[in-house]
Design a protein around this motif. Structure first.
Motif, PDB file in Angstrom:
ATOM      1  N   TRP A 347      10.835   8.494   1.750  1.00 28.50           N
ATOM      2  CA  TRP A 347       9.631   7.685   2.446  1.00 28.50           C
ATOM      3  C   TRP A 347       8.467   8.006   2.080  1.00 28.50           C
ATOM      4  O   TRP A 347       7.304   7.019   2.131  1.00 28.50           O
ATOM      5  CB  TRP A 347       9.688   8.509   4.036  1.00 28.50           C
ATOM      6  CG  TRP A 347      10.570   7.813   5.054  1.00 28.50           C
ATOM      7  CD1 TRP A 347      11.499   8.173   5.346  1.00 28.50           C
ATOM      8  CD2 TRP A 347      10.356   6.443   5.460  1.00 28.50           C
ATOM      9  NE1 TRP A 347      12.385   7.398   6.271  1.00 28.50           N
ATOM     10  CE2 TRP A 347      11.677   6.302   6.515  1.00 28.50           C
ATOM     11  CE3 TRP A 347       9.225   5.503   5.545  1.00 28.50           C
ATOM     12  CZ2 TRP A 347      12.002   5.154   7.005  1.00 28.50           C
ATOM     13  CZ3 TRP A 347       9.730   4.251   6.251  1.00 28.50           C
ATOM     14  CH2 TRP A 347      10.734   4.117   6.929  1.00 28.50           C
ATOM     15  N   LYS A 358       8.028  -1.917  11.178  1.00 30.44           N
ATOM     16  CA  LYS A 358       7.423  -0.740  11.506  1.00 30.44           C
ATOM     17  C   LYS A 358       7.552  -0.206  12.869  1.00 30.44           C
ATOM     18  O   LYS A 358       7.905   0.699  13.034  1.00 30.44           O
ATOM     19  CB  LYS A 358       5.983  -0.503  10.908  1.00 30.44           C
ATOM     20  CG  LYS A 358       5.462   0.847  10.933  1.00 30.44           C
ATOM     21  CD  LYS A 358       3.880   0.948  10.179  1.00 30.44           C
ATOM     22  CE  LYS A 358       3.562   2.157   9.951  1.00 30.44           C
ATOM     23  NZ  LYS A 358       2.017   2.172   9.622  1.00 30.44           N
ATOM     24  N   GLU A 359       7.328  -1.246  13.885  1.00 29.14           N
ATOM     25  CA  GLU A 359       7.424  -0.922  15.303  1.00 29.14           C
ATOM     26  C   GLU A 359       8.957  -0.615  15.532  1.00 29.14           C
ATOM     27  O   GLU A 359       9.450   0.394  16.360  1.00 29.14           O
ATOM     28  CB  GLU A 359       6.999  -2.044  15.995  1.00 29.14           C
ATOM     29  CG  GLU A 359       5.398  -2.086  15.941  1.00 29.14           C
ATOM     30  CD  GLU A 359       4.814  -3.245  16.591  1.00 29.14           C
ATOM     31  OE1 GLU A 359       5.624  -4.222  17.260  1.00 29.14           O
ATOM     32  OE2 GLU A 359       3.715  -3.631  16.452  1.00 29.14           O
ATOM     33  N   ASP A 362      10.233   3.034  14.280  1.00 29.59           N
ATOM     34  CA  ASP A 362       8.925   3.812  14.511  1.00 29.59           C
ATOM     35  C   ASP A 362       9.511   5.183  14.421  1.00 29.59           C
ATOM     36  O   ASP A 362       9.197   6.384  13.942  1.00 29.59           O
ATOM     37  CB  ASP A 362       8.355   3.510  15.572  1.00 29.59           C
ATOM     38  CG  ASP A 362       7.179   4.530  15.906  1.00 29.59           C
ATOM     39  OD1 ASP A 362       5.995   4.517  15.156  1.00 29.59           O
ATOM     40  OD2 ASP A 362       7.369   5.110  16.712  1.00 29.59           O
ATOM     41  N   GLU A 363      10.587   5.415  15.344  1.00 27.55           N
ATOM     42  CA  GLU A 363      11.074   6.822  15.569  1.00 27.55           C
ATOM     43  C   GLU A 363      11.543   7.670  14.351  1.00 27.55           C
ATOM     44  O   GLU A 363      11.615   8.990  14.444  1.00 27.55           O
ATOM     45  CB  GLU A 363      12.249   6.669  16.656  1.00 27.55           C
ATOM     46  CG  GLU A 363      13.273   6.035  16.315  1.00 27.55           C
ATOM     47  CD  GLU A 363      14.471   5.895  17.302  1.00 27.55           C
ATOM     48  OE1 GLU A 363      14.479   6.828  18.167  1.00 27.55           O
ATOM     49  OE2 GLU A 363      15.326   5.028  17.171  1.00 27.55           O
ATOM     50  N   THR A 364      11.900   6.833  13.223  1.00 27.21           N
ATOM     51  CA  THR A 364      12.759   7.372  12.059  1.00 27.21           C
ATOM     52  C   THR A 364      11.463   7.816  10.895  1.00 27.21           C
ATOM     53  O   THR A 364      11.947   8.369  10.158  1.00 27.21           O
ATOM     54  CB  THR A 364      13.830   6.693  11.544  1.00 27.21           C
ATOM     55  OG1 THR A 364      14.638   7.453  10.530  1.00 27.21           O
ATOM     56  CG2 THR A 364      13.061   5.498  10.808  1.00 27.21           C
ATOM     57  N   ILE A 365      10.338   7.081  11.136  1.00 25.77           N
ATOM     58  CA  ILE A 365       9.504   7.442  10.003  1.00 25.77           C
ATOM     59  C   ILE A 365       8.789   8.682  10.343  1.00 25.77           C
ATOM     60  O   ILE A 365       8.076   9.063  11.344  1.00 25.77           O
ATOM     61  CB  ILE A 365       8.184   6.298  10.240  1.00 25.77           C
ATOM     62  CG1 ILE A 365       8.783   4.837   9.856  1.00 25.77           C
ATOM     63  CG2 ILE A 365       7.048   6.499   9.270  1.00 25.77           C
ATOM     64  CD1 ILE A 365       7.951   3.813  10.308  1.00 25.77           C
ATOM     65  N   ALA A 367       6.216  11.670  10.715  1.00 24.05           N
ATOM     66  CA  ALA A 367       5.078  11.681  11.028  1.00 24.05           C
ATOM     67  C   ALA A 367       3.710  11.698  10.294  1.00 24.05           C
ATOM     68  O   ALA A 367       2.674  11.166  10.265  1.00 24.05           O
ATOM     69  CB  ALA A 367       5.059  12.715  12.244  1.00 24.05           C
ATOM     70  N   LYS A 370       3.557   8.094   8.697  1.00 32.28           N
ATOM     71  CA  LYS A 370       3.526   6.828   9.429  1.00 32.28           C
ATOM     72  C   LYS A 370       2.214   6.037   9.362  1.00 32.28           C
ATOM     73  O   LYS A 370       2.162   4.670   9.112  1.00 32.28           O
ATOM     74  CB  LYS A 370       4.042   7.392  10.760  1.00 32.28           C
ATOM     75  CG  LYS A 370       4.023   5.955  11.954  1.00 32.28           C
ATOM     76  CD  LYS A 370       4.384   6.397  13.154  1.00 32.28           C
ATOM     77  CE  LYS A 370       5.872   7.285  13.184  1.00 32.28           C
ATOM     78  NZ  LYS A 370       6.011   7.648  14.706  1.00 32.28           N
ATOM     79  N   ASP A 371       1.138   6.886   9.475  1.00 30.30           N
ATOM     80  CA  ASP A 371      -0.291   6.172   9.340  1.00 30.30           C
ATOM     81  C   ASP A 371      -0.500   5.808   8.063  1.00 30.30           C
ATOM     82  O   ASP A 371      -1.838   5.211   7.870  1.00 30.30           O
ATOM     83  CB  ASP A 371      -1.346   6.882  10.195  1.00 30.30           C
ATOM     84  CG  ASP A 371      -0.898   7.177  11.678  1.00 30.30           C
ATOM     85  OD1 ASP A 371      -0.227   6.335  12.284  1.00 30.30           O
ATOM     86  OD2 ASP A 371      -1.491   8.241  12.270  1.00 30.30           O
TER      87      ASP A 371
END
Length: 472
Positions: A347, A358-359, A362-365, A367, A370-371
């Motif tokens: 990642w 991305k949405e 989302d749960e697997t990216i 933290a 992510k941003d």
């Protein structure tokens, strides 16, 4: 076959229905397209029944695109839930056996076309449905009863889509706690070889099939009930490299199934001997050298990536069963793998995703990253992407300074070498060797005195022979 208004044969499997020869389009990038197989008790199935909800073929307007969903119910003594994905993936095969009917993709990405010639021979989807079910029961005898419902009404297709995506999500979650090192056998699939002859699809606990439809459990179930079918076991063999995911058994099957085109596949590598890409993949990854990062674009995204290329163009140059360094096709569920392109940074190497993708994942990216991953809302070209990554201090930014320092060091070394060469005495040629006259040596000019300087950096040049001959 005489009982159907069109011919049925594997010879039609690679047939394409072009736009100019199309009567109607079903699903695809302009609409919704779905296929789903459900295991049901025998007493809940009316064998060979075809139900059509919405406009039938005779009610459709030539040249138009319609929403489309196919829900197949199967039953039999050996039928179990684990076989749903396996049977589902064969929909692609059997529909393409029907002359003049083209089927692409899978799950919630289905794209079909019916040719004008075939539409002229039938006014309903009923014979088409019966033909496909006949092929299923002939090729997969564990299916004893089968029925199908075709949906062409927008609201109904949307409803079926919502329910189906929950089913797909539950299927995909089964391999969450199972990993490559926990098993001795992987599975292979050759369903796409009619369109991509050298493709080698390897399914492991940590790597779903490119189409996203077959996980490790599905492969196991398929190989069990249909040992001679398109899904089969692969002895993974000796582990050669845990980081890249290279196994002797996978290399052996790669060489065999690609007819010698490839001799190795590294399951979790993006750049070094990456997995082949068929064309049915759900997402394509692409390297962006200007930022030393990797972007990913999904089939549903209609816009352009920061490199100025859309999904269809990238898919065209990536697919076909090729092993393309810098591009990689994957199934969406591979994003959830702890081994996701781990050989190339995982990642921390991902710099761009369409916002819809991305949405979705989302749960697997992680933290902390992510941003820092841009979408089309943040970056539409290389310059804006680079600015975004710098602003967010993405991990790839640290590599830029290191690369610049390395380049400066190389330039200093080259300049030192040039000074040393200029200062060194000229070596005389050995006896018997005659230097060619300078007049015979071609010169390159940049339009001013001194010519031009060509510097090759990090280049690998292989020369078998150099022949010097005097010009006569």
């Amino acid at each position: 076959m005489a009982e159907f208004p069109f011919e049925i044969s594997p010879m039609f499997e690679g047939e394409r229905v072009r736009k100019e020869g199309m009567f109607v389009e079903l699903g695809g990038p302009k609409s919704l397209g779905l296929e789903l197989v459900r295991a049901k008790p025998m007493d809940e199935i009316e064998d060979d029944k075809v139900t059509i909800v919405g406009p039938d073929l005779k009610d459709m307007e030539e040249g138009k695109t319609y929403p489309w969903a196919m829900i197949f119910n199967i039953g039999g003594e050996l039928v179990e839930a684990d076989l749903e994905s396996v049977v589902e993936r064969r929909v692609h095969d059997f529909i393409n056996y029907c002359q003049g009917i083209m089927h692409l993709n899978q799950r919630y990405d289905v794209w079909m076309r019916v040719s004008k010639d075939t539409a002229g021979k039938m006014d309903s989807f009923e014979p088409f449905g019966k033909a496909v079910m006949m092929l299923f029961k002939t090729e997969l005898p564990f299916i004893e009863k089968m029925q199908v419902t075709f949906y062409t009404e927008q609201a109904e297709v949307e409803k079926q889509m919502v329910e189906a995506k929950e089913i797909f999500k539950a299927r995909d979650a089964r391999t969450k706690d199972l990993h490559d090192e926990d098993v001795d056998v992987f599975y292979g699939c050759t369903l796409c070889q009619s369109f991509a002859p050298t493709n080698v699809c390897v399914v492991s606990p940590d790597r779903v099939s490119l189409c996203g439809a077959i996980n490790w459990f599905d492969g196991r179930a398929a190989a069990k009930v249909d040992p001679e079918g398109p899904q089969f076991s692969i002895d993974k063999g000796e582990l050669l490299d845990a980081n890249t995911g290279e196994y002797t058994g996978v290399n052996d099957i790669a060489k065999k199934l690609s007819a010698g085109e490839f001799d190795k596949i590294k399951l979790h590598s993006f750049f070094d001997a990456p997995h082949t890409s068929c064309g049915c993949f759900e997402v394509v990854g692409f390297y962006i050298p200007e930022v030393d990062g990797i972007g990913w674009v999904n089939r549903e995204y209609q816009g352009m990536a920061p490199n100025g290329i859309g999904f269809s163009t990238m898919a065209g140059q990536t697919g076909g069963g090729k092993q393309i360094v810098g591009f990689l096709g994957i199934g969406v569920n591979y994003f959830y793998s702890p081994k996701f392109i781990q050989a190339d940074g995982g990642w921390n190497r991902v710099v761009w995703l369409p916002s819809m993708l991305k949405e979705k994942i989302d749960e697997t990216i992680p933290a902390d990253i992510k941003d820092k991953i841009a979408t089309e809302k943040d970056a539409t070209d290389i310059d804006s992407l680079k600015a975004f990554l710098q602003e967010k201090n993405h991990p790839v930014v640290a590599n830029w300074a290191a690369a610049e320092e390395e380049e400066e060091e190389e330039e200093e070394e080259e300049e030192a070498e040039e000074v040393a060469v200029a200062a060194a005495p000229m070596m005389m040629p050995s006896a018997g060797f005659q230097m060619p006259a300078m007049a015979s040596m071609p010169m390159m000019s940049a339009g001013k005195a001194g010519g031009i300087k060509i510097t090759f950096k990090k280049a690998k040049i292989s020369i078998e022979r150099v022949i010097l001959s005097e010009k006569k």
